[in-house]
Design an enzyme around this catalytic site. Structure first.
Site, short mmCIF file in Angstrom:
data_model
loop_
_atom_site.label_atom_id
_atom_site.label_comp_id
_atom_site.label_asym_id
_atom_site.label_seq_id
_atom_site.Cartn_x
_atom_site.Cartn_y
_atom_site.Cartn_z
N HIS A 166 5.59 6.11 -1.88
CA HIS A 166 6.36 5.20 -1.74
C HIS A 166 5.45 3.67 -1.33
O HIS A 166 4.56 3.91 -0.43
CB HIS A 166 7.70 5.23 -1.17
CG HIS A 166 7.51 5.38 0.49
ND1 HIS A 166 7.10 6.37 0.90
CD2 HIS A 166 7.53 4.31 1.39
CE1 HIS A 166 6.86 6.26 2.39
NE2 HIS A 166 7.23 4.90 2.63
N HIS A 217 1.07 -1.17 -0.02
CA HIS A 217 -0.05 0.14 0.12
C HIS A 217 0.74 1.16 0.01
O HIS A 217 2.18 1.29 0.20
CB HIS A 217 -0.86 0.03 1.33
CG HIS A 217 -0.13 0.10 2.50
ND1 HIS A 217 0.52 -1.11 3.17
CD2 HIS A 217 0.15 1.02 3.38
CE1 HIS A 217 1.18 -0.88 4.32
NE2 HIS A 217 0.84 0.39 4.44
#
EC number: 3.1.4.58
Length: 184
Positions: A121, A36
């Site tokens: 990220h 995620h």
């Protein structure tokens, strides 16, 4: 923010190649189901704050339009302690949503510590020691996944391993999901 299954599969193919590189056994690779993009890290949240946090996240989602995003490139944090895949697309809206997610937590009373500039990220591996991860970053730099439309915000709880089994991964569960831009 949870990428769709087909996006995780594409990234998974690249990560499978990375795991065959020399030294890969010294990395702790994150599990695909948990991949995620963290918009704001809340740490330990008092259960009593979750309803207010959820209400504020719902408002933040409603005020933010859906936007295109793709997993693209990669990098590292902490002199090789964390390896990550990056993002490309409407990064301005992604940053706005991250700021709203952080503000929602602060207003709900969640202690947030110092504010850091958001860097999109998705962590694919960690290691205890600093190390040379240039070969991994190079391989990720060449990766460009398909674009999808981010159309929801999710509040994700991480359930840390308790078994003591080496290599056991945290389990992630979405405890709330809200459509972006009032869609849905």
């Amino acid at each position: 923010m949870l990428p769709p299954d087909e996006v995780r599969r594409e990234l998974g193919d690249v990560v499978d190649e990375l795991r065959r590189l020399p030294g890969a056994d010294g990395m702790r690779w994150t599990g695909r189901p948990g991949w995620h993009f963290t918009l704001a890290f809340y740490g330990e949240v008092d259960e009593g704050l979750v309803p207010e946090l959820s209400a504020r996240l719902e408002r933040a989602a409603h005020r933010t339009p859906a936007f295109p995003l793709a997993v693209r490139g990669g990098g590292q944090f902490g002199r090789g302690k964390a390896l990550w895949a990056g993002a490309e697309g409407d990064l301005a809206t992604l940053r706005l949503l991250a700021e709203r997610a952080e503000a929602a937590a602060r207003k709900a009373g969640v202690p947030m510590g110092e504010h850091r500039r958001y860097k999109a990220h998705l962590t694919v591996a960690r290691r205890r020691e600093s190390g040379d991860v240039r070969a991994y970053v190079q391989a990720l730099d060449a990766f460009a996944g398909r674009t999808w439309t981010v159309d929801e915000l999710a509040l994700v709880r991480s359930n840390l391993p308790t078994s003591g089994v080496p290599g056991e991964q945290p389990r992630y569960e979405a405890v709330g999901r809200w459509p972006l831009g009032g869609a849905g």
